[in-house]
Design a protein around this motif. Structure first.
Motif, mmCIF file in Angstrom:
data_model
loop_
_atom_site.group_PDB
_atom_site.id
_atom_site.type_symbol
_atom_site.label_atom_id
_atom_site.label_comp_id
_atom_site.label_asym_id
_atom_site.label_seq_id
_atom_site.Cartn_x
_atom_site.Cartn_y
_atom_site.Cartn_z
ATOM 1 N N ALA A 77 0.836 -1.204 0.000
ATOM 2 C CA ALA A 77 0.000 0.000 0.000
ATOM 3 C C ALA A 77 0.870 1.253 0.000
ATOM 4 C CB ALA A 77 -0.920 -0.002 1.225
ATOM 5 N N GLY A 78 1.891 1.261 0.841
ATOM 6 C CA GLY A 78 2.771 2.424 0.915
ATOM 7 C C GLY A 78 3.513 2.673 -0.384
ATOM 8 N N PHE A 79 4.016 1.612 -0.999
ATOM 9 C CA PHE A 79 4.797 1.781 -2.218
ATOM 10 C C PHE A 79 3.920 2.222 -3.385
ATOM 11 C CE2 PHE A 79 6.959 0.151 -6.048
ATOM 12 C CZ PHE A 79 8.129 0.900 -5.949
ATOM 13 N N LEU A 80 2.721 1.644 -3.513
ATOM 14 C CA LEU A 80 1.821 2.037 -4.593
ATOM 15 C C LEU A 80 1.355 3.476 -4.426
ATOM 16 C CD1 LEU A 80 -0.380 -1.158 -5.094
ATOM 17 C CD2 LEU A 80 1.392 -0.266 -6.614
ATOM 18 N N ALA A 81 1.114 3.885 -3.177
ATOM 19 C CA ALA A 81 0.729 5.273 -2.930
ATOM 20 C C ALA A 81 1.856 6.219 -3.343
ATOM 21 C CB ALA A 81 0.387 5.475 -1.457
ATOM 22 N N TYR A 82 3.086 5.831 -3.043
ATOM 23 C CA TYR A 82 4.236 6.656 -3.438
ATOM 24 C C TYR A 82 4.358 6.741 -4.958
ATOM 25 C CZ TYR A 82 9.045 7.738 -4.680
ATOM 26 O OH TYR A 82 10.159 8.273 -5.277
ATOM 27 N N LEU A 83 4.218 5.608 -5.642
ATOM 28 C CA LEU A 83 4.294 5.600 -7.104
ATOM 29 C C LEU A 83 3.186 6.455 -7.725
ATOM 30 C CD1 LEU A 83 5.104 1.941 -8.268
ATOM 31 C CD2 LEU A 83 6.578 3.950 -8.373
ATOM 32 N N GLY A 84 1.976 6.353 -7.164
ATOM 33 C CA GLY A 84 0.863 7.135 -7.673
ATOM 34 C C GLY A 84 1.082 8.623 -7.493
ATOM 35 N N TYR A 85 1.519 9.005 -6.295
ATOM 36 C CA TYR A 85 1.803 10.420 -6.023
ATOM 37 C C TYR A 85 2.911 10.943 -6.920
ATOM 38 C CZ TYR A 85 3.866 14.428 -3.628
ATOM 39 O OH TYR A 85 4.401 15.656 -3.350
ATOM 40 N N ASP A 86 3.959 10.145 -7.080
ATOM 41 C CA ASP A 86 5.083 10.550 -7.921
ATOM 42 C C ASP A 86 4.657 10.689 -9.376
ATOM 43 O OD1 ASP A 86 8.097 10.921 -8.164
ATOM 44 O OD2 ASP A 86 7.797 9.258 -9.551
ATOM 45 N N SER A 87 3.763 9.801 -9.830
ATOM 46 C CA SER A 87 3.290 9.849 -11.205
ATOM 47 C C SER A 87 2.493 11.126 -11.464
ATOM 48 C CB SER A 87 2.423 8.622 -11.502
ATOM 49 O OG SER A 87 1.959 8.645 -12.831
ATOM 50 N N ILE A 88 1.655 11.523 -10.501
ATOM 51 C CA ILE A 88 0.857 12.747 -10.650
ATOM 52 C C ILE A 88 1.733 13.988 -10.532
ATOM 53 C CG2 ILE A 88 -0.997 14.120 -9.633
ATOM 54 C CD1 ILE A 88 -2.261 11.454 -8.723
ATOM 55 N N ARG A 89 2.611 14.004 -9.539
ATOM 56 C CA ARG A 89 3.456 15.176 -9.285
ATOM 57 C C ARG A 89 4.396 15.455 -10.446
ATOM 58 N NH1 ARG A 89 8.498 15.855 -6.694
ATOM 59 N NH2 ARG A 89 8.600 13.602 -6.381
ATOM 60 N N ASN A 90 4.917 14.376 -11.066
ATOM 61 C CA ASN A 90 5.882 14.542 -12.143
ATOM 62 C C ASN A 90 5.296 14.199 -13.512
ATOM 63 O OD1 ASN A 90 8.022 15.259 -10.381
ATOM 64 N ND2 ASN A 90 8.323 13.112 -9.877
ATOM 65 N N SER A 91 3.988 14.395 -13.665
ATOM 66 C CA SER A 91 3.356 14.033 -14.928
ATOM 67 C C SER A 91 3.884 14.842 -16.108
ATOM 68 C CB SER A 91 1.836 14.213 -14.841
ATOM 69 O OG SER A 91 1.509 15.569 -14.588
ATOM 70 N N ASP A 92 4.439 16.025 -15.825
ATOM 71 C CA ASP A 92 4.969 16.856 -16.910
ATOM 72 C C ASP A 92 6.463 16.706 -17.089
ATOM 73 O OD1 ASP A 92 5.510 17.999 -14.450
ATOM 74 O OD2 ASP A 92 5.450 20.055 -15.235
ATOM 75 N N LEU A 93 7.057 15.747 -16.361
ATOM 76 C CA LEU A 93 8.499 15.522 -16.453
ATOM 77 C C LEU A 93 8.784 14.185 -17.103
ATOM 78 C CD1 LEU A 93 9.612 16.705 -12.901
ATOM 79 C CD2 LEU A 93 9.570 18.041 -15.011
ATOM 80 N N SER A 187 -0.509 9.846 -17.636
ATOM 81 C CA SER A 187 0.370 9.636 -16.490
ATOM 82 C C SER A 187 -0.340 9.988 -15.187
ATOM 83 C CB SER A 187 1.635 10.480 -16.648
ATOM 84 O OG SER A 187 2.523 10.258 -15.577
ATOM 85 N N SER A 188 -1.107 11.089 -15.213
ATOM 86 C CA SER A 188 -1.862 11.485 -14.023
ATOM 87 C C SER A 188 -2.948 10.464 -13.694
ATOM 88 C CB SER A 188 -2.488 12.867 -14.228
ATOM 89 O OG SER A 188 -1.496 13.860 -14.399
ATOM 90 N N LEU A 189 -3.655 9.977 -14.732
ATOM 91 C CA LEU A 189 -4.690 8.960 -14.522
ATOM 92 C C LEU A 189 -4.084 7.666 -13.979
ATOM 93 C CD1 LEU A 189 -6.923 9.457 -17.700
ATOM 94 C CD2 LEU A 189 -7.470 10.089 -15.347
ATOM 95 N N ALA A 190 -2.905 7.319 -14.485
ATOM 96 C CA ALA A 190 -2.217 6.123 -13.981
ATOM 97 C C ALA A 190 -1.888 6.300 -12.505
ATOM 98 C CB ALA A 190 -0.944 5.872 -14.782
ATOM 99 N N GLY A 191 -1.481 7.517 -12.129
ATOM 100 C CA GLY A 191 -1.191 7.801 -10.728
ATOM 101 C C GLY A 191 -2.416 7.625 -9.852
ATOM 102 N N VAL A 192 -3.564 8.093 -10.341
ATOM 103 C CA VAL A 192 -4.817 7.941 -9.588
ATOM 104 C C VAL A 192 -5.157 6.461 -9.421
ATOM 105 C CG1 VAL A 192 -7.308 8.359 -9.645
ATOM 106 C CG2 VAL A 192 -5.717 10.189 -10.292
#
Length: 214
Positions: A77-93, A187-192
């Motif tokens: 749960a912790g790792f997937l939450a981190y990956l999701g947050y990172d995917s949304i935060r860096n969607s333009d990178l 990328s943002s949708l994948a993060g969600v």
């Protein structure tokens, strides 16, 4: 040959349902190209290989122990939450252009491979292997011996590999038709979706912990 083809189809069947690995693989394929998407798939296949070896040597029953499952649910749960947050935060990178050059330096192949491996380490994935493939592979081992087991295991891995290569080929073709904004949106949708999987893992952790205590 018949056994091999049958287990290739079984490998395809296990890989087709959309899960956290598929989401991460698609995201990496769109953002950083075919190789990085495949790195996620290889991470998942590494765990698949380890589980097959564990079944071969009779260690599969360990995965059914609550004290083994409960921490894995929380870690997942912790790792997937981190990956999701990172995917949304860096969607333009880290957006690779269609000519293979990236506007920003993409993640390393080994870091992406590690992500795939860690996403795959979840009790749901582990127990699915034990409950479904454990029975099938055990039956293959008992009925026809070690050679049949090895053929079946290789067939499953080849089926998963075919799925991954097919998916990433489609993603590679699609990304050339997508604008940077569209890739950012995906990328943002994948993060969600990854965060959604993390909440499911957290729910399973709380349920398993409650059942274990009470």
């Amino acid at each position: 040959m018949e056994i091999y083809i049958k287990f290739i189809l079984i490998g395809l069947a296990i890989a087709m349902p959309v899960g956290a690995i598929t989401v991460e693989m698609t995201k990496q394929g769109l953002r950083n190209g075919f190789l990085h998407g495949w790195a996620v798939g290889l991470g998942g296949m590494t765990l698949d290989t380890v589980l097959i070896l564990a079944m071969y040597f009779g260690f599969a029953s360990i995965l059914s122990i609550p004290l083994v499952q409960i921490p894995l649910w929380l870690a997942g749960a912790g790792f997937l939450a981190y990956l999701g947050y990172d995917s949304i935060r860096n969607s333009d990178l880290n957006l690779a252009t269609t000519d293979g050059k990236a506007a920003h330096a993409p993640s390393s192949f080994w870091r992406t491979y590690r992500n795939g491996l860690l996403v795959a380490i979840s009790p749901g994935n582990l127990m699915f292997w034990v409950s479904v493939f454990g029975v099938v592979l055990s039956d293959s081992y008992q009925s026809a011996g070690k050679l049949s087991f090895i053929i079946a295991a290789v067939g499953i891995l080849c089926g998963i590999l075919l799925h991954d290569l097919g998916l990433l080929t489609i993603v590679s073709i699609t990304r050339k038709m997508m604008s940077a904004k569209m890739v950012q949106l995906v990328s943002s949708l994948a993060g969600v979706l990854l965060i959604g999987f993390s909440f499911y893992f957290l729910y399973k952790f709380m349920t398993a912990l409650w059942q274990y205590i009470f």
